[in-house]
Each structure stands twice: as C-alpha cells, then as structure tokens.
Write a protein that holds these residues in place. Structure first.
Motif, PDB file in Angstrom:
ATOM      1  N   ALA A 128      -6.535   5.918   5.906  1.00  0.00           N
ATOM      2  CA  ALA A 128      -7.078   6.064   7.476  1.00  0.00           C
ATOM      3  C   ALA A 128      -7.585   7.499   7.631  1.00  0.00           C
ATOM      4  O   ALA A 128      -8.639   7.821   7.842  1.00  0.00           O
ATOM      5  CB  ALA A 128      -6.119   5.893   8.689  1.00  0.00           C
ATOM      6  N   ASP A 129      -6.924   8.492   7.465  1.00  0.00           N
ATOM      7  CA  ASP A 129      -7.297   9.921   7.388  1.00  0.00           C
ATOM      8  C   ASP A 129      -8.595  10.085   6.429  1.00  0.00           C
ATOM      9  O   ASP A 129      -9.604  10.885   6.938  1.00  0.00           O
ATOM     10  CB  ASP A 129      -6.374  10.903   6.881  1.00  0.00           C
ATOM     11  N   GLU A 130      -8.324   9.553   5.236  1.00  0.00           N
ATOM     12  CA  GLU A 130      -9.682   9.726   4.233  1.00  0.00           C
ATOM     13  C   GLU A 130     -10.823   8.931   4.890  1.00  0.00           C
ATOM     14  O   GLU A 130     -12.041   9.371   4.870  1.00  0.00           O
ATOM     15  CB  GLU A 130      -9.247   9.041   2.878  1.00  0.00           C
ATOM     16  N   VAL A 131     -10.511   7.643   5.474  1.00  0.00           N
ATOM     17  CA  VAL A 131     -11.885   7.086   6.114  1.00  0.00           C
ATOM     18  C   VAL A 131     -12.553   7.789   7.115  1.00  0.00           C
ATOM     19  O   VAL A 131     -13.629   7.808   7.242  1.00  0.00           O
ATOM     20  CB  VAL A 131     -11.300   5.527   6.459  1.00  0.00           C
ATOM     21  N   SER A 132     -11.326   8.490   8.081  1.00  0.00           N
ATOM     22  CA  SER A 132     -12.185   9.190   9.213  1.00  0.00           C
ATOM     23  C   SER A 132     -12.935  10.516   8.752  1.00  0.00           C
ATOM     24  O   SER A 132     -13.864  10.686   9.119  1.00  0.00           O
ATOM     25  CB  SER A 132     -11.045   9.335  10.478  1.00  0.00           C
ATOM     26  N   GLU A 133     -12.262  11.037   7.823  1.00  0.00           N
ATOM     27  CA  GLU A 133     -13.462  11.969   7.206  1.00  0.00           C
ATOM     28  C   GLU A 133     -14.754  11.717   6.749  1.00  0.00           C
ATOM     29  O   GLU A 133     -15.764  12.463   6.885  1.00  0.00           O
ATOM     30  CB  GLU A 133     -12.393  12.696   6.187  1.00  0.00           C
ATOM     31  N   MET A 134     -14.402  10.433   6.095  1.00  0.00           N
ATOM     32  CA  MET A 134     -15.637   9.957   5.476  1.00  0.00           C
ATOM     33  C   MET A 134     -16.873   9.308   6.352  1.00  0.00           C
ATOM     34  O   MET A 134     -17.871   9.898   6.336  1.00  0.00           O
ATOM     35  CB  MET A 134     -15.068   8.590   4.599  1.00  0.00           C
ATOM     36  N   VAL A 135     -16.202   9.032   7.484  1.00  0.00           N
ATOM     37  CA  VAL A 135     -17.197   8.709   8.454  1.00  0.00           C
ATOM     38  C   VAL A 135     -17.726   9.882   9.383  1.00  0.00           C
ATOM     39  O   VAL A 135     -18.861   9.942   9.573  1.00  0.00           O
ATOM     40  CB  VAL A 135     -16.466   7.565   9.640  1.00  0.00           C
ATOM     41  N   SER A 136     -16.829  10.677   9.410  1.00  0.00           N
ATOM     42  CA  SER A 136     -17.284  12.092  10.210  1.00  0.00           C
ATOM     43  C   SER A 136     -18.309  12.924   9.480  1.00  0.00           C
ATOM     44  O   SER A 136     -19.082  13.608   9.739  1.00  0.00           O
ATOM     45  CB  SER A 136     -16.146  12.971  10.408  1.00  0.00           C
ATOM     46  N   ASN A 137     -18.207  12.726   8.102  1.00  0.00           N
ATOM     47  CA  ASN A 137     -19.507  13.054   7.392  1.00  0.00           C
ATOM     48  C   ASN A 137     -20.611  12.220   7.056  1.00  0.00           C
ATOM     49  O   ASN A 137     -21.587  12.500   6.381  1.00  0.00           O
ATOM     50  CB  ASN A 137     -18.816  13.303   5.924  1.00  0.00           C
ATOM     51  N   GLY A 138     -20.659  11.330   7.763  1.00  0.00           N
ATOM     52  CA  GLY A 138     -22.033  10.503   7.973  1.00  0.00           C
ATOM     53  C   GLY A 138     -21.920   9.176   7.085  1.00  0.00           C
ATOM     54  O   GLY A 138     -23.089   8.728   6.920  1.00  0.00           O
ATOM     55  N   HIS A 139     -20.903   8.863   6.565  1.00  0.00           N
ATOM     56  CA  HIS A 139     -20.750   7.852   5.683  1.00  0.00           C
ATOM     57  C   HIS A 139     -20.288   6.507   6.292  1.00  0.00           C
ATOM     58  O   HIS A 139     -19.538   6.489   7.073  1.00  0.00           O
ATOM     59  CB  HIS A 139     -19.914   8.159   4.484  1.00  0.00           C
ATOM     60  N   ARG A 140     -20.710   5.408   5.695  1.00  0.00           N
ATOM     61  CA  ARG A 140     -20.068   4.079   6.259  1.00  0.00           C
ATOM     62  C   ARG A 140     -18.863   4.057   5.910  1.00  0.00           C
ATOM     63  O   ARG A 140     -18.449   4.478   4.577  1.00  0.00           O
ATOM     64  CB  ARG A 140     -20.950   2.975   6.090  1.00  0.00           C
ATOM     65  N   PRO A 141     -17.729   3.240   6.631  1.00  0.00           N
ATOM     66  CA  PRO A 141     -16.591   3.023   6.036  1.00  0.00           C
ATOM     67  C   PRO A 141     -16.458   2.156   5.253  1.00  0.00           C
ATOM     68  O   PRO A 141     -17.444   1.248   4.753  1.00  0.00           O
ATOM     69  CB  PRO A 141     -15.799   2.577   7.353  1.00  0.00           C
ATOM     70  N   PRO A 142     -15.238   1.920   4.065  1.00  0.00           N
ATOM     71  CA  PRO A 142     -15.086   1.091   3.027  1.00  0.00           C
ATOM     72  C   PRO A 142     -15.280  -0.475   3.849  1.00  0.00           C
ATOM     73  O   PRO A 142     -14.936  -0.751   4.935  1.00  0.00           O
ATOM     74  CB  PRO A 142     -14.044   1.092   2.517  1.00  0.00           C
ATOM     75  N   HIS A 143     -15.933  -1.454   3.166  1.00  0.00           N
ATOM     76  CA  HIS A 143     -16.142  -2.724   3.519  1.00  0.00           C
ATOM     77  C   HIS A 143     -15.575  -3.760   2.575  1.00  0.00           C
ATOM     78  O   HIS A 143     -16.068  -3.714   1.242  1.00  0.00           O
ATOM     79  CB  HIS A 143     -17.468  -2.998   3.671  1.00  0.00           C
ATOM     80  N   LEU A 144     -14.401  -4.672   2.808  1.00  0.00           N
ATOM     81  CA  LEU A 144     -13.755  -5.468   2.126  1.00  0.00           C
ATOM     82  C   LEU A 144     -14.144  -6.956   2.684  1.00  0.00           C
ATOM     83  O   LEU A 144     -14.091  -7.092   3.851  1.00  0.00           O
ATOM     84  CB  LEU A 144     -12.295  -5.296   2.193  1.00  0.00           C
ATOM     85  N   VAL A 145     -14.372  -7.743   1.765  1.00  0.00           N
ATOM     86  CA  VAL A 145     -14.872  -9.269   1.990  1.00  0.00           C
ATOM     87  C   VAL A 145     -13.814  -9.756   1.384  1.00  0.00           C
ATOM     88  O   VAL A 145     -13.601  -9.831   0.277  1.00  0.00           O
ATOM     89  CB  VAL A 145     -16.285  -9.703   1.521  1.00  0.00           C
ATOM     90  N   ALA A 146     -13.093 -11.057   2.181  1.00  0.00           N
ATOM     91  CA  ALA A 146     -12.298 -11.734   1.541  1.00  0.00           C
ATOM     92  C   ALA A 146     -12.811 -13.436   1.814  1.00  0.00           C
ATOM     93  O   ALA A 146     -13.120 -13.602   3.193  1.00  0.00           O
ATOM     94  CB  ALA A 146     -10.959 -11.749   2.226  1.00  0.00           C
ATOM     95  N   ILE A 147     -13.050 -14.209   0.732  1.00  0.00           N
ATOM     96  CA  ILE A 147     -13.296 -15.507   0.740  1.00  0.00           C
ATOM     97  C   ILE A 147     -12.081 -16.200   0.817  1.00  0.00           C
ATOM     98  O   ILE A 147     -11.231 -16.383   0.069  1.00  0.00           O
ATOM     99  CB  ILE A 147     -14.286 -15.993  -0.573  1.00  0.00           C
ATOM    100  N   LEU A 148     -12.090 -17.167   1.876  1.00  0.00           N
ATOM    101  CA  LEU A 148     -11.189 -18.099   2.072  1.00  0.00           C
ATOM    102  C   LEU A 148     -11.526 -19.622   1.960  1.00  0.00           C
ATOM    103  O   LEU A 148     -12.340 -19.912   2.699  1.00  0.00           O
ATOM    104  CB  LEU A 148     -10.239 -18.033   3.221  1.00  0.00           C
ATOM    105  N   VAL A 149     -11.095 -20.347   1.039  1.00  0.00           N
ATOM    106  CA  VAL A 149     -11.488 -21.538   0.955  1.00  0.00           C
ATOM    107  C   VAL A 149     -10.309 -22.871   1.293  1.00  0.00           C
ATOM    108  O   VAL A 149      -9.469 -22.493   0.631  1.00  0.00           O
ATOM    109  CB  VAL A 149     -11.982 -22.065  -0.515  1.00  0.00           C
ATOM    110  N   GLY A 150     -10.593 -23.549   2.165  1.00  0.00           N
ATOM    111  CA  GLY A 150      -9.646 -24.566   2.461  1.00  0.00           C
ATOM    112  C   GLY A 150      -8.648 -24.097   3.588  1.00  0.00           C
ATOM    113  O   GLY A 150      -8.924 -23.341   4.372  1.00  0.00           O
ATOM    114  N   GLU A 151      -7.662 -24.821   3.738  1.00  0.00           N
ATOM    115  CA  GLU A 151      -6.734 -24.515   4.869  1.00  0.00           C
ATOM    116  C   GLU A 151      -5.365 -24.251   4.409  1.00  0.00           C
ATOM    117  O   GLU A 151      -4.256 -24.573   5.292  1.00  0.00           O
ATOM    118  CB  GLU A 151      -6.690 -25.800   5.560  1.00  0.00           C
TER     119      GLU A 151
END
Ligand code: NAP
Length: 293
Positions: free
Chosen positions: A19-42
C-alpha cells in the motif's frame, strides 16, 4: 501458541508495504496497479476466493475488477476476452479463476494470458523461468506467499531437508523448485512426494520442513513429523460443520493438534497459507505494474 506461523499478521505486514508503494506511485502521477479476475460460473469456493482478492486489491489501493461470465460461455468467447485484456495497457495483471467448466480447456486459457500479465504464474514461460531460477517471471501465488512467510520468520531453509507432499502445477511442483533454487528461502534438499510414494511416513519423518499440499483433511499426522520440524499446511478442504453459519469449515491437510505438539513452527488453517496466497498475488501484480513504468 508460540509456534504459530501467523499468516494473517504477516500478510497485513506485506500489504502495508505494498500500500505504501502504491500511494507513492500515485503521488508521483502514475495510475495504481490494475488486476482483473475472470470468474466463470457459480462455484461457491471460486466466488469466495475472487471476492477476497478484490477486497485485498481495494485495501492496498489497486484497482480490482471482476469479470463474471455464466458457465455457458464458449471457449472462443473466453479466449477472445483474455486476448482483449492482453491488449489493454490499463490492465497489469489477469487471473482466470479455476476450475473452469468442462467444455473449456484450462491449459489453453492459461497459456493465452500474456506471460507479462500472468500474475498467477501458471504460464509455461513463467514456470520455465522459475525452473531456471530466473527471477524475472511470476511465481505461483501460494508458493510465493509461503516463501514470504518463511522469510518473515527467518526460517532457515539452506541445507535443510524439505519434503513437499503434492506435485500439482500450482502448489507442490513450484514449491519444490523454489525450495531447491539458490535463493534466500531455498538451497534446501528437496523430496517431492505424491500418491505413488512408498513409505511416506518414513520420508516425512526425515523432514526438517514439511509442506503439505494434498487436499486430504488431516492427512499429515503428528506421528509423521520429526520433533522440531517446520510444518506448512496448504490444504483448504471444505468439510460439513453444522455448528458454523455457512454449514462448513475449512480443514487443512495437517492434523493440527498432533502435529503442533511436534512442530517448532506450524501454519494454522485458516489464517496460515491462505492470506499469504493473496499477498503473493498482490506482490506479483505490483511487480507487473512496475515493469510498465
Ligand atoms: P491437487 O492438484 O489435487 O494435487 C494434490 C497432490 O497430492 C497430487 O500431486 C497428488 O498426487 C497428491 N496426493 C494425493 N493423494 C496422496 C496420497 N495419498 N499420498 C501422497 N500424495 C497424495 O491439489 P492442489 O491444487 O495442489 O491443492 C492441494 C490443497 O491445497 C487443496 O486442499 C487445495 O484446496 C489447497 N490449496 C490452498 C491454497 C491456499 O491458498 N491456501 C492454494 C491452492 C491450493 P498425484 O500427483 O500422484 O495425483
């Protein structure tokens, strides 16, 4: 208990660092990491795991997206979705929650994910890099999380005899490679056991470190453990339990009561390897984002 390897606490420690690394990343003008999960079915288990991953993403400041599809989705449609995400520069990591319905070839889907976005570490390129001791790839989240746990507790692996029970591609096999590689939580002499192993008890009794990834509740008992061994329980089988609200509880592969009497350190279930798996995934996703900066 003072011999408990507390995955929850350690996971929170690493999550804070992420979280600390992400907030530094964002304060430097970069977007945060983006994770996508695909969920099929129930599938109930899959839904729970994906929800936990999304929650963890939000906690550390990542963008977490779940794409849900009915189990009637065709293989071609799913592959097309994976390819679309591969080409999306705003997405750093993609996981496809397994198992998939029978009409879909899991291996084909896994191998379609761009290795650079394969934060589960299931792609052949990432498995190959792991086998060669090349740290530029992604390591499967559960074995990675276990090594983070060992490192946090300063558990010596070098020169030790580690016995890994289970040889699956997502846990046992990569775990055995990691423990034998020449890295900080490696340099062990490793024995890999499976369903054809003879004299399993005798082999386990020689272990300084045991990793149980079998999927059979209570399989590794105290009588199979050398006094002072480190015991890592990966198992998470749902067993019926009327006393629980959900009607079930999670059961590990280790018989905790008899094993903890012998072990110098042991992971509980739940609260051991499970939280570390999610932390391993977050770690990989952060690594994926940093590659593109
Ligand atoms: P898996 O693919 O079913 O593999 C199980 C392994 O155990 C196989 O290699 C199998 O041998 C071996 N095995 C089965 N019976 C055995 C026996 N009697 N003696 C010795 N070895 C035996 O399972 P997995 O995906 O590795 O998962 C293992 C467990 O970990 C499951 O409970 C799963 O839910 C859990 N898990 C937990 C996490 C977490 O985050 N905590 C993550 C992943 C998995 P063969 O190869 O000869 O069949």
């Amino acid at each position: 208990m003072d011999n408990l390897l507390d995955g929850k606490t350690v996971s929170n420690h690493f999550k804070q660092r992420i979280a600390d690394e992400v907030s530094e990343m964002v304060s430097n003008g970069h977007r945060p990491p983006h994770l996508v999960a695909i969920l099929v079915g129930e599938d109930g288990g899959s839904k729970t795991y994906v929800a936990a991953k999304e929650k963890a993403c939000n906690l550390v400041g990542f963008t977490g997206t779940i794409l849900r599809y009915p189990d009637t989705i065709t293989q071609d449609e799913l592959i097309a979705k994976v390819e679309e995400i591969n080409n999306d520069t705003e997405i750093d990591g993609l996981i496809v929650q397994l198992p998939l319905p029978n009409h879909i070839d899991e291996n084909l889907v896994t191998q379609t994910i761009l290795p650079e976005k394969d934060v589960d570490g299931f792609h052949d390129i990432n498995m190959g890099k792991l086998a060669k001791g090349d740290n530029s790839g992604y390591i499967s989240a559960t074995p990675l999380g276990i090594t983070m746990l060992l490192e946090y507790y300063n558990i010596e692996t070098s020169g030790k005899h580690a016995v890994v029970v289970g040889r699956s591609n997502i846990v046992g096999r990569p775990m055995s490679i990691l423990l034998s590689n020449s890295n900080k939580t490696g340099n062990a002499t490793v024995t890999v056991c499976h369903s054809r192993t003879k004299n399993l008890k005798e082999v386990c009794l020689q272990a300084d470190i045991i990793v149980a990834a079998v999927g059979i509740p209570g399989f590794v008992k105290g009588g199979m453990i050398k006094e002072g061994a480190v015991v890592i329980d990966v198992g998470t089988t749902r067993v019926d339990d009327d006393t629980k609200k959900a009607g079930w509880r999670l059961c590990g592969d280790v018989d905790f009561d008899t094993a903890s009497a012998k072990a110098s350190f042991i992971t509980p279930v739940p609260g051991g390897v499970g939280p570390m798996t999610i932390t391993g995934l977050l770690n990989n996703t952060l690594k994926a984002r940093k590659r593109t900066l």
